[in-house]
Design an enzyme around this catalytic site. Structure first.
Site: not given
Length: 280
Positions: A71-72, A220, A222
């Site tokens: 998760c970025g 989010c 990604t």
């Protein structure tokens, strides 16, 4: 269990320092602490652990208890956590995830990490590796039907799978209706994160996301990377653009020379606390 609540653009997780704490059955713990009424309240649980291959290791669990590859937004907070706590004095940190080792570059102000740039690696475009049930070379602007409406979908993996489609007005798009149907569409054997995008101009993209296992979230990382890659592939965006999410902005760049995607954004500590898991 001692914890720190942090967020990247409102994408909030409970962070536990596993150099000091032991978390048994993290999947169950994630479900308990994530509950916004009966727990602490978050999009999931992140464990910061020792790594034999990098400076640190991150494991993350969604609010439904499922483990996610990467998760970025969460990994930016990991960078801030370990730097601000003096667990490292490096400005460039390597973090092991289920999606490989990610390199973080910290922008430090007054001794604290403010912005984190993450090398998210190369996008995966081959459908079988995303995975998507398709024998196409890449899954770009392919028709996917939901409720009798056709969406032109481009699929990208950034270590986790994303389906990107474009809409005229993302603010009024019925995400809560279409999102779960895209997530569970039979084309996607491991389910999928669904992004719906409005192109403002060639350097500005506005998106909403339906995350696999979490529903709509404020941001989010990604997903923002996947949106930029899809938009370059579809000729609607430059290789560097601002991606606007409900929780704020990320700057995403797909480097032509090394094919890597870079994400720059904030990381914020909300509070620290202690919780007795037996009482939840």
């Amino acid at each position: 269990m001692r914890f720190t609540k942090m967020h990247g653009l409102g994408n909030d997780y409970i962070y536990v320092n596993c150099f000091e704490e032991t978390v048994e059955n993290p999947s169950e713990v994630a479900k308990k602490v994530s509950d916004r009424h009966f727990g602490i309240g978050s999009d999931g649980l992140v464990l910061i652990m020792p790594s034999e291959r990098a400076d640190f290791k991150m494991r993350m669990f969604n609010s439904d208890g499922s483990e996610a590859e990467m998760c970025g937004n969460a990994i930016r907070c990991v960078g801030k956590y370990v730097f601000d706590r003096g667990m490292t004095n490096k400005n460039v940190i390597r973090v092991e995830t289920l999606a490989g080792i990610k390199v973080l570059e910290l922008t430090v102000q007054d001794g604290k990490a403010k912005l984190v740039k993450v090398d998210m690696g190369e996008p995966i475009l081959k459908p079988e590796n995303i995975p998507v049930n398709s024998d196409k070379e890449i899954f770009r602007t392919e028709p996917v039907e939901i409720d009798g409406k056709e969406f032109k979908v481009t699929c990208v993996s950034m270590g986790n799978p994303h389906a990107v489609s474009y809409v005229k007005n993302v603010d009024i798009f019925p995400l809560e209706k279409i999102g779960p149907k895209m997530e569970h569409h039979p084309l996607f054997p491991k389910r999928i994160n669904a992004e719906f995008v409005e192109v403002i101009d060639r350097t500005t993209l506005k998106m909403r996301v339906w995350e696999r296992g979490a529903g709509e979230t404020l941001a989010c990382g990604t997903g923002a990377c996947a949106v930029l890659v899809a938009s370059v592939l579809n000729g609607v965006s430059e290789r560097k653009a601002t991606v606007k999410l409900l929780g704020g902005d990320l700057i995403i760049e797909w480097n032509e020379n090394n094919n890597h995607v870079y994400m720059t954004g904030p990381a914020v500590k909300v509070f620290e606390g202690e919780v007795d898991l037996n009482e939840l």
